[in-house]
Write a protein that holds these residues in place. Structure first.
Motif, mmCIF file in Angstrom:
data_model
loop_
_atom_site.group_PDB
_atom_site.id
_atom_site.type_symbol
_atom_site.label_atom_id
_atom_site.label_comp_id
_atom_site.label_asym_id
_atom_site.label_seq_id
_atom_site.Cartn_x
_atom_site.Cartn_y
_atom_site.Cartn_z
ATOM 1 N N ILE A 1 5.062 6.947 0.187
ATOM 2 C CA ILE A 1 3.760 7.454 0.612
ATOM 3 C C ILE A 1 2.862 6.279 0.969
ATOM 4 O O ILE A 1 2.620 5.393 0.148
ATOM 5 C CB ILE A 1 3.100 8.291 -0.497
ATOM 6 C CG1 ILE A 1 4.041 9.421 -0.944
ATOM 7 C CG2 ILE A 1 1.760 8.858 -0.031
ATOM 8 C CD1 ILE A 1 3.601 10.091 -2.224
ATOM 9 N N HIS A 2 2.386 6.269 2.218
ATOM 10 C CA HIS A 2 1.451 5.228 2.652
ATOM 11 C C HIS A 2 0.051 5.674 2.268
ATOM 12 O O HIS A 2 -0.511 6.606 2.860
ATOM 13 C CB HIS A 2 1.565 5.018 4.163
ATOM 14 C CG HIS A 2 0.732 3.899 4.671
ATOM 15 N ND1 HIS A 2 -0.283 4.075 5.582
ATOM 16 C CD2 HIS A 2 0.739 2.570 4.375
ATOM 17 C CE1 HIS A 2 -0.846 2.920 5.850
ATOM 18 N NE2 HIS A 2 -0.254 1.990 5.140
ATOM 19 N N LEU A 3 -0.519 5.039 1.270
ATOM 20 C CA LEU A 3 -1.775 5.513 0.677
ATOM 21 C C LEU A 3 -2.950 5.543 1.659
ATOM 22 O O LEU A 3 -3.704 6.522 1.674
ATOM 23 C CB LEU A 3 -2.111 4.656 -0.554
ATOM 24 C CG LEU A 3 -1.073 4.722 -1.687
ATOM 25 C CD1 LEU A 3 -1.466 3.782 -2.820
ATOM 26 C CD2 LEU A 3 -0.926 6.149 -2.193
ATOM 27 N N PRO A 4 -3.165 4.529 2.495
ATOM 28 C CA PRO A 4 -4.325 4.593 3.401
ATOM 29 C C PRO A 4 -4.270 5.744 4.397
ATOM 30 O O PRO A 4 -5.295 6.356 4.711
ATOM 31 C CB PRO A 4 -4.280 3.236 4.110
ATOM 32 C CG PRO A 4 -3.534 2.339 3.192
ATOM 33 C CD PRO A 4 -2.494 3.216 2.561
ATOM 34 N N SER A 5 -3.075 6.058 4.909
ATOM 35 C CA SER A 5 -2.965 7.091 5.939
ATOM 36 C C SER A 5 -2.523 8.441 5.405
ATOM 37 O O SER A 5 -2.707 9.472 6.063
ATOM 38 C CB SER A 5 -1.965 6.645 7.021
ATOM 39 O OG SER A 5 -0.656 6.557 6.479
ATOM 40 N N GLY A 6 -1.903 8.447 4.221
ATOM 41 C CA GLY A 6 -1.375 9.694 3.675
ATOM 42 C C GLY A 6 -0.023 10.084 4.231
ATOM 43 O O GLY A 6 0.539 11.121 3.841
ATOM 44 N N SER B 1 3.940 10.264 4.663
ATOM 45 C CA SER B 1 5.025 10.165 3.686
ATOM 46 C C SER B 1 6.347 10.513 4.345
ATOM 47 O O SER B 1 6.381 11.197 5.369
ATOM 48 C CB SER B 1 4.778 11.104 2.503
ATOM 49 O OG SER B 1 4.851 12.462 2.908
ATOM 50 N N GLU C 1 0.810 -1.213 0.000
ATOM 51 C CA GLU C 1 0.000 0.000 0.000
ATOM 52 C C GLU C 1 0.852 1.276 0.000
ATOM 53 O O GLU C 1 0.363 2.358 0.273
ATOM 54 C CB GLU C 1 -0.930 0.003 1.211
ATOM 55 C CG GLU C 1 -1.955 -1.128 1.189
ATOM 56 C CD GLU C 1 -2.850 -1.147 2.414
ATOM 57 O OE1 GLU C 1 -4.000 -1.648 2.307
ATOM 58 O OE2 GLU C 1 -2.419 -0.674 3.480
ATOM 59 N N VAL C 2 2.134 1.107 -0.313
ATOM 60 C CA VAL C 2 3.054 2.235 -0.352
ATOM 61 C C VAL C 2 3.373 2.581 -1.806
ATOM 62 O O VAL C 2 3.693 1.712 -2.612
ATOM 63 C CB VAL C 2 4.361 1.908 0.401
ATOM 64 C CG1 VAL C 2 5.355 3.058 0.279
ATOM 65 C CG2 VAL C 2 4.068 1.621 1.873
ATOM 66 N N ARG C 3 3.264 3.874 -2.137
ATOM 67 C CA ARG C 3 3.647 4.363 -3.464
ATOM 68 C C ARG C 3 4.980 5.091 -3.349
ATOM 69 O O ARG C 3 5.222 5.804 -2.374
ATOM 70 C CB ARG C 3 2.591 5.321 -4.024
ATOM 71 C CG ARG C 3 2.881 5.751 -5.470
ATOM 72 C CD ARG C 3 1.832 6.677 -6.041
ATOM 73 N NE ARG C 3 1.982 8.044 -5.548
ATOM 74 C CZ ARG C 3 1.040 8.721 -4.928
ATOM 75 N NH1 ARG C 3 -0.126 8.153 -4.689
ATOM 76 N NH2 ARG C 3 1.252 9.964 -4.526
ATOM 77 N N GLU D 1 7.935 7.688 -5.066
ATOM 78 C CA GLU D 1 8.244 8.731 -6.022
ATOM 79 C C GLU D 1 9.737 9.013 -5.958
ATOM 80 O O GLU D 1 10.323 9.022 -4.876
ATOM 81 C CB GLU D 1 7.473 10.025 -5.707
ATOM 82 C CG GLU D 1 5.963 9.866 -5.787
ATOM 83 C CD GLU D 1 5.236 11.139 -5.376
ATOM 84 O OE1 GLU D 1 5.927 12.082 -4.900
ATOM 85 O OE2 GLU D 1 3.997 11.191 -5.511
#
Length: 206
Positions: free
Chosen positions: A142-147, A149, A116-118, A120
């Motif tokens: 960036i941890h998508l569920p929590s926002g 980074s 669940e991490v994006r 960049e």
């Protein structure tokens, strides 16, 4: 990820005045000296700036040292700083306090899924914003569920920075998950700290 010799250290001015937020900066510097002396490593995870320039209300550090038990015993508690206020010249008070709260890192942060991490990529920057290289070696995770980074640029290797970013993001996520539980405990700890200001674990002078 081997977490056996890692600690999460929160240094806070609590409800103290601006001078205490300056004492936080001084305390971070002393802890860094201790980490270097122990041949360890210190990484900033999160910080909250104070109202005065160059000060910190609180900072969260990841510290890696060979002997975590001894380090905790030496640093956990209230730290007393003795110096004249740079903000209130006529102020007679010269004793300022910070609190150091240390916890062991978990073997595995709860409910954290690396998928669940994006990621960049971006160019690593030097002092003044100067690019230290022409390739995008720094990595933001960036941890998508929590926002949440975090960015890692320690290495010239993008792969290594990706791994570092993931590890630090896990720690940051774990810390956030613990905040609700620790908020009440922290308040009690600060009440205790306020009562124990006459018995600091360390005293420094500037």
């Amino acid at each position: 990820m081997n977490m056996d010799n890692k600690l999460l250290i929160q240094i806070s001015a609590g409800k103290g005045p601006a001078e205490c937020t300056l004492a936080v900066v001084y305390t971070v510097a002393e802890i860094e000296k201790a980490v270097i002396a122990a041949q360890g490593k210190m990484v900033y995870i999160q910080e909250t700036t104070g109202e005065e320039r160059g000060t910190l209300e609180s900072v969260l550090l990841e510290v890696t040292v060979p002997d975590t038990a001894t380090f905790k015993k030496q640093w956990q508690g209230s730290i007393q700083w003795i110096f004249s206020s740079p903000y209130r010249k006529a102020h007679k008070r010269r004793n300022w306090f910070t609190g150091v709260h240390i916890i062991d890192t978990p073997a595995q942060p709860p409910a954290f899924k690396p998928e669940e991490v994006r990621y960049e990529t971006l160019r690593a920057s030097g002092p003044g914003g100067q690019h230290v290289n022409k390739t995008e070696t720094a990595v933001r995770a960036i941890h998508l569920p929590s926002g949440l980074s975090i960015t890692a640029s320690d290495s010239r290797s993008q792969a290594q920075n990706k791994q570092l970013a993931l590890q630090r993001l896990q720690l940051k996520y774990y810390w956030q998950q613990q905040q609700a539980l620790q908020q009440a405990q922290q308040e009690l700890w600060w009440q205790h700290h306020n009562l124990q200001r006459g018995n600091p674990i360390k005293v420094f002078r500037k």
